[in-house]
Design a protein around this motif. Structure first.
Motif, PDB file in Angstrom:
ATOM      1  N   GLN A  10       0.862  -1.170   0.000  1.00 14.71           N
ATOM      2  CA  GLN A  10       0.000   0.000   0.000  1.00 14.71           C
ATOM      3  C   GLN A  10       0.902   1.225   0.000  1.00 14.71           C
ATOM      4  O   GLN A  10       1.943   1.238   0.674  1.00 14.71           O
ATOM      5  CB  GLN A  10      -0.910   0.023   1.223  1.00 14.71           C
ATOM      6  CG  GLN A  10      -1.966  -1.066   1.185  1.00 14.71           C
ATOM      7  CD  GLN A  10      -2.854  -1.054   2.414  1.00 14.71           C
ATOM      8  OE1 GLN A  10      -2.445  -0.656   3.491  1.00 14.71           O
ATOM      9  NE2 GLN A  10      -4.086  -1.512   2.249  1.00 14.71           N
ATOM     10  N   SER A  16       1.932   5.227  -6.230  1.00  9.07           N
ATOM     11  CA  SER A  16       2.138   3.836  -6.645  1.00  9.07           C
ATOM     12  C   SER A  16       3.107   3.702  -7.813  1.00  9.07           C
ATOM     13  O   SER A  16       3.946   2.793  -7.831  1.00  9.07           O
ATOM     14  CB  SER A  16       0.814   3.145  -6.956  1.00  9.07           C
ATOM     15  OG  SER A  16       0.164   3.779  -8.029  1.00  9.07           O
ATOM     16  N   ASP A  34       1.762  -2.243 -10.804  1.00  6.85           N
ATOM     17  CA  ASP A  34       0.736  -1.375 -10.227  1.00  6.85           C
ATOM     18  C   ASP A  34      -0.608  -2.072 -10.430  1.00  6.85           C
ATOM     19  O   ASP A  34      -0.866  -2.599 -11.513  1.00  6.85           O
ATOM     20  CB  ASP A  34       0.693  -0.032 -10.959  1.00  6.85           C
ATOM     21  CG  ASP A  34       1.987   0.754 -10.840  1.00  6.85           C
ATOM     22  OD1 ASP A  34       3.011   0.183 -10.470  1.00  6.85           O
ATOM     23  OD2 ASP A  34       1.949   1.951 -11.130  1.00  6.85           O
ATOM     24  N   VAL A  35      -1.436  -2.062  -9.403  1.00 10.39           N
ATOM     25  CA  VAL A  35      -2.745  -2.708  -9.487  1.00 10.39           C
ATOM     26  C   VAL A  35      -3.793  -1.801  -8.863  1.00 10.39           C
ATOM     27  O   VAL A  35      -3.468  -0.800  -8.224  1.00 10.39           O
ATOM     28  CB  VAL A  35      -2.747  -4.090  -8.776  1.00 10.39           C
ATOM     29  CG1 VAL A  35      -1.785  -5.052  -9.455  1.00 10.39           C
ATOM     30  CG2 VAL A  35      -2.404  -3.954  -7.300  1.00 10.39           C
ATOM     31  N   THR A  36      -5.054  -2.176  -9.034  1.00 11.49           N
ATOM     32  CA  THR A  36      -6.139  -1.476  -8.348  1.00 11.49           C
ATOM     33  C   THR A  36      -6.690  -2.406  -7.285  1.00 11.49           C
ATOM     34  O   THR A  36      -6.482  -3.618  -7.322  1.00 11.49           O
ATOM     35  CB  THR A  36      -7.260  -1.080  -9.327  1.00 11.49           C
ATOM     36  OG1 THR A  36      -7.792  -2.268  -9.918  1.00 11.49           O
ATOM     37  CG2 THR A  36      -6.752  -0.147 -10.400  1.00 11.49           C
ATOM     38  N   GLY A  37      -7.393  -1.838  -6.334  1.00  8.92           N
ATOM     39  CA  GLY A  37      -7.953  -2.629  -5.248  1.00  8.92           C
ATOM     40  C   GLY A  37      -7.374  -2.184  -3.925  1.00  8.92           C
ATOM     41  O   GLY A  37      -6.861  -1.072  -3.792  1.00  8.92           O
ATOM     42  N   TYR A  39      -4.672  -2.976  -2.497  1.00 11.49           N
ATOM     43  CA  TYR A  39      -3.223  -2.771  -2.564  1.00 11.49           C
ATOM     44  C   TYR A  39      -2.904  -2.005  -3.838  1.00 11.49           C
ATOM     45  O   TYR A  39      -3.637  -2.059  -4.807  1.00 11.49           O
ATOM     46  CB  TYR A  39      -2.489  -4.114  -2.507  1.00 11.49           C
ATOM     47  CG  TYR A  39      -2.727  -4.803  -1.194  1.00 11.49           C
ATOM     48  CD1 TYR A  39      -2.013  -4.442  -0.062  1.00 11.49           C
ATOM     49  CD2 TYR A  39      -3.709  -5.780  -1.070  1.00 11.49           C
ATOM     50  CE1 TYR A  39      -2.270  -5.036   1.163  1.00 11.49           C
ATOM     51  CE2 TYR A  39      -3.967  -6.383   0.143  1.00 11.49           C
ATOM     52  CZ  TYR A  39      -3.235  -6.003   1.268  1.00 11.49           C
ATOM     53  OH  TYR A  39      -3.491  -6.582   2.483  1.00 11.49           O
ATOM     54  N   ASP A  40      -1.781  -1.302  -3.815  1.00 10.98           N
ATOM     55  CA  ASP A  40      -1.406  -0.448  -4.946  1.00 10.98           C
ATOM     56  C   ASP A  40      -0.355  -1.070  -5.844  1.00 10.98           C
ATOM     57  O   ASP A  40      -0.294  -0.772  -7.024  1.00 10.98           O
ATOM     58  CB  ASP A  40      -0.900   0.894  -4.412  1.00 10.98           C
ATOM     59  CG  ASP A  40      -1.949   1.583  -3.562  1.00 10.98           C
ATOM     60  OD1 ASP A  40      -3.058   1.819  -4.083  1.00 10.98           O
ATOM     61  OD2 ASP A  40      -1.672   1.867  -2.386  1.00 10.98           O
TER      62      ASP A  40
END
Length: 78
Positions: A10, A16, A34-37, A39-40
């Motif tokens: 995070q 991010s 890099d992701v969504t949700g 966690y970053d």
């Protein structure tokens, strides 16, 4: 045999991309995305031993500026 883990990261708001770019440069990092949700950034790391893995996460990944929290998930079956 090596030890692998996923590190869920995070970051602070808007950090991010910079965090994942810095993490990608660390030795032992297989990939950082890099992701969504919740966690970053999701990072896959690899080390020779569990102790080396711990040192990689604590001494290198967690010291990257912009990180607020990490969760390490060791891979149990390669």
């Amino acid at each position: 045999m090596s030890v692998r883990a996923y590190v869920l990261v995070q970051t602070g708001v808007g950090q991010s991309a910079a965090v994942s770019e810095q993490i990608r440069r660390l030795e032992g990092v297989v990939v950082a995305r890099d992701v969504t949700g919740p966690y970053d950034v999701v990072v896959e790391v690899e080390a020779a031993t569990v102790d080396d893995l711990g040192r990689l996460v604590v001494a290198q990944v967690q010291t990257v500026p912009g990180i607020t929290r990490t969760v390490t998930c060791p891979v149990v079956n390669l």
